[in-house]
Write a protein that holds these residues in place. Structure first.
Motif, short mmCIF file in Angstrom:
data_model
loop_
_atom_site.label_atom_id
_atom_site.label_comp_id
_atom_site.label_asym_id
_atom_site.label_seq_id
_atom_site.Cartn_x
_atom_site.Cartn_y
_atom_site.Cartn_z
N LYS A 4 154.55 21.67 53.09
CA LYS A 4 155.08 20.39 52.64
C LYS A 4 153.90 19.49 52.26
CE LYS A 4 155.64 18.15 57.15
NZ LYS A 4 154.42 18.45 57.71
N ILE A 6 151.34 16.47 51.89
CA ILE A 6 150.86 15.46 52.82
C ILE A 6 150.68 14.15 52.08
CG2 ILE A 6 148.93 14.78 54.26
CD1 ILE A 6 148.35 17.56 54.80
N GLN B 285 149.72 13.72 47.13
CA GLN B 285 150.78 14.67 47.46
C GLN B 285 150.92 15.79 46.46
OE1 GLN B 285 151.36 11.34 47.47
NE2 GLN B 285 153.25 10.85 46.41
N LEU B 288 147.72 18.26 48.20
CA LEU B 288 147.40 18.58 49.59
C LEU B 288 148.67 18.93 50.32
CD1 LEU B 288 145.12 18.60 51.60
CD2 LEU B 288 145.65 16.25 52.13
N PHE B 289 148.66 20.03 51.02
CA PHE B 289 149.85 20.49 51.70
C PHE B 289 149.54 20.83 53.13
CE2 PHE B 289 152.25 20.72 47.90
CZ PHE B 289 151.32 21.01 46.93
N GLU B 290 150.61 20.91 53.90
CA GLU B 290 150.42 21.21 55.31
C GLU B 290 151.32 22.36 55.69
OE1 GLU B 290 151.14 17.93 57.75
OE2 GLU B 290 149.67 18.64 59.19
N SER B 291 150.79 23.28 56.45
CA SER B 291 151.61 24.41 56.84
C SER B 291 151.00 25.05 58.06
CB SER B 291 151.66 25.40 55.67
OG SER B 291 151.87 26.69 56.13
N ARG B 295 145.80 22.36 56.99
CA ARG B 295 146.06 21.72 55.71
C ARG B 295 145.40 22.51 54.63
NH1 ARG B 295 145.39 15.50 56.27
NH2 ARG B 295 146.74 15.16 58.06
N PHE B 296 146.06 22.62 53.51
CA PHE B 296 145.30 23.22 52.43
C PHE B 296 145.42 22.47 51.13
CE2 PHE B 296 148.73 25.63 50.44
CZ PHE B 296 149.62 25.79 51.47
#
Lengths: 76, 557
Positions: A4, A6, B285, B288-291, B295-296
């Protein structure tokens, strides 16, 4: 799991408002701190009161200046 | 130029005669399109691969001449499962450099791994895209500003392959301008600005027929010799800066995708150079992502500039302080290392991942990812602790006694005066509390006139009485101290006067209160009450005024 995106925990549009209000509160508390220092005599001073006022003022001033830097484009 | 080609041809002739057949694949149809419309030569080959032997084949070899392979910037092979016109679902296949035995020298060979092995008699369609930089050479190398620019390109009319080719054709697409000259072999035709070679049938492996195309091109050959991309991944937004040295190319501005148009200060002719920097911010957004707690960052690798060849590309990704477990995955090999960069509000420095690659073309503009974890509240805490340090310094300054001599007369006098001041402040606060109690009393009288409750008045008076007695007890030692201290001499009379007046005020107020309560109990009329109370009321008011004046006077000292 699908990643998702950030975003910042505080919305971008709030930065200027937040910075102004936090700095204002911080400065008011700073003022009260210095007034207390100036008017109280040596014996009447209470260290606890000084420390709490100082801590509260530095908290608000710290956040206020952070948002001020972010709002003015210096992305620290 | 001609000699060099003939040498190569000789080498390959030898090679052809001495090479064993490598595997049982046959290319039943090869269509090649060489796109020379920009400075980057793109060769798209569509190969129909057929397994004519009996074993399973899991790889297909692609061969390039060594001088070409040095300029090979990007190589991609996709299979095309769709039929007819559906071309979108190509799956990119892994390609590796291979060194099979028995290959002629001066060849670079790449091996494409097939997703599933090709059985006997099966066919497969492969789309191979090869992108070459510095393949178009300006010829003549020096011209005047008024001349047209001509470039030369060399390749082979026959598809160079370790396999036999049944049917093949080649189409060379040139920019819409004059074609100076091109090699004419059999089956050569021109259609406007396209040259078609073929179809040629039944050629053995490693067939090669050099062709040279000399044509006019009006494209600027923008080459970035050094290109550094610096991406700041910051708490709220993501910022990128590019520093390049190159010729300039103008772009257009479009609405949906932001495009930037910029022009150099002077027109740049061949051989000239310029350097500039671009910086921009992008919302976080999109990238940058979170999983799973990590974070990647998913960003494009190469330059967003149109048709730019980069000789040496350096990408630095600056991650927030405190990032750990960094890893990068790119769709093509790069050289990687890590540095630290110290920036605003940093304690230790931010980790920087540096990726380097030579010979980059716009096809490399694909996403790559970097992973990290971090703690976000570090910066506010730093600022807060900075300010708190200032306050603590203030407190310490006020508390610490910095005088050099502790027995000089002025120091002692100052100390005594400090004590006197403290005492006076305490006296003041007590008197202020007494005044507050007076206020309470008066308020109770007013309440009574509203509610008619006499008992409440009485209880208020009792409590007020008790409190006032306590306060006067507290005042006694303070007054004693003031009387004994010599420094308070000039202020002592005023203080005593203040205390005396306040006491008188108390008494009068109490008297008035009891009178009024009595009157209420006896149910006397309003004007009676007024009569009895009037003289006392006046005195009360006057006394109160005097008390307040004295307080102000003492404050100012």
């Amino acid at each position: 799991m699908a990643p998702k995106p950030i975003t910042s925990p505080v919305p971008d549009s709030w930065y200027p408002t937040l910075s102004v209000s936090m700095l204002a509160i911080g400065l008011v508390i700073t003022a009260s701190f210095f007034i207390y220092e100036a008017t109280s005599s040596k014996r009447n001073r209470s260290l606890a009161k000084e420390l709490t006022t100082g801590a509260l003022a530095s908290f608000f001033l710290g956040f206020g200046s952070l948002f001020l830097l972010l709002a003015s484009g210096i992305y620290v | 130029m001609g000699f060099w080609f003939r040498l190569n041809l000789l080498l390959f002739a030898i090679a052809i005669l001495s090479t064993p057949v490598l595997s049982d694949l046959i290319l039943s149809k090869v269509d090649r399109l060489i796109d020379l419309t920009s400075q980057i030569a793109r060769i798209t080959s569509t190969l129909k691969v057929k397994n004519a032997g009996s074993g399973l084949v899991s790889e297909v070899l692609l061969a390039f001449l060594e001088f070409q392979a040095n300029n090979l910037a990007y190589l991609m092979a996709t299979t095309n499962e769709g039929k007819g016109k559906i071309k979108n679902s190509g799956v990119s296949l892994p390609i590796e450099v291979a060194n099979p035995k028995g290959m002629p020298p001066a060849l670079s060979v790449y091996s494409v791994s097939l997703p599933k092995a090709l059985g006997e008699g099966d066919t497969l369609t492969l789309d191979v895209l090869a992108v070459f930089t510095h393949a178009l050479k300006p010829f003549p190398e020096k011209i005047t500003q008024a001349d047209i620019q001509l470039a030369v390109f060399q390749d082979s009319a026959y598809y160079l392959s370790p396999y036999a080719v049944k049917v093949q054709s080649l189409s060379v697409k040139l920019p819409d301008a004059r074609i100076e000259s091109f090699t004419k072999i059999e089956n050569t035709k021109t259609h406007g600005s396209e040259i078609k070679y073929g179809p040629y049938e039944n050629l053995p492996p490693f067939s090669y027929s050099p062709v040279v195309v000399h044509f006019e091109t009006n494209q600027p050959f923008a080459v970035a010799q050094e290109y550094e991309r610096l991406k700041f991944h910051i708490g709220a937004t993501y910022r990128s800066q590019n520093i390049t040295i190159l010729n300039m190319k103008v772009l257009k501005v479009r609405v949906n995708f932001p495009e930037l148009l910029f022009e150099p200060r002077y027109p740049i002719f061949g051989g000239w150079r310029t350097a500039f920097t671009i910086g921009y911010s992008l919302p976080l957004q999109d990238f940058l992502f979170e999983s799973e707690g990590k974070r990647f960052l998913n960003i494009s690798f190469a330059s967003p500039m149109n048709e730019l060849v980069i000789d040496n590309l350096i990408v630095k990704v600056v991650l927030p302080e405190g990032s750990r477990d960094l890893s990068v995955s790119t769709p093509f090999p790069v050289k990687q290392r890590q540095e630290t960069k110290i920036s605003l509000l940093d304690v230790v420095g931010r980790p920087v991942v540096v990726l380097e690659k030579a010979n980059v073309v716009p096809e490399h503009n694909q996403h790559f990812q970097s992973f990290n974890k971090l703690a976000m509240l570090r910066e506010p805490f730093m600022l807060i602790s900075g300010f708190f340090f200032l306050f603590v310094a203030c407190i310490i300054y006020v508390h610490v006694d910095l005088s050099i001599s502790k027995s000089s007369a002025s120091y002692l006098a100052k100390q005594q005066w400090d004590e006197v001041q403290a005492t006076i402040q305490q006296v003041e606060s007590i008197i202020k509390q007494c005044l507050a109690i007076h206020e309470n009393l008066e308020a109770s009288l007013r309440d009574h006139s509203r509610t008619g409750d006499v008992q409440a008045c009485k209880t208020t008076r009792k409590t007020a009485d008790g409190l006032l007695k306590e306060h006067s007890k507290e005042l006694k030692p303070l007054l004693a101290f003031l009387q004994s201290s010599p420094a308070a001499a000039h202020i002592l009379p005023k203080v005593e006067e203040l205390v005396a007046k306040e006491r008188e005020l108390q008494e009068r107020l109490m008297a008035k209160h009891s009178t009024i309560v009595d009157c209420y109990e006896k149910k006397l009329g309003g004007w009676e009450i007024e009569n009895r109370v009037a003289p006392q009321q006046q005195k009360v008011v006057a006394l109160r005024q005097e008390v307040e004046d004295l307080l102000d006077y003492i404050d100012e000292i």
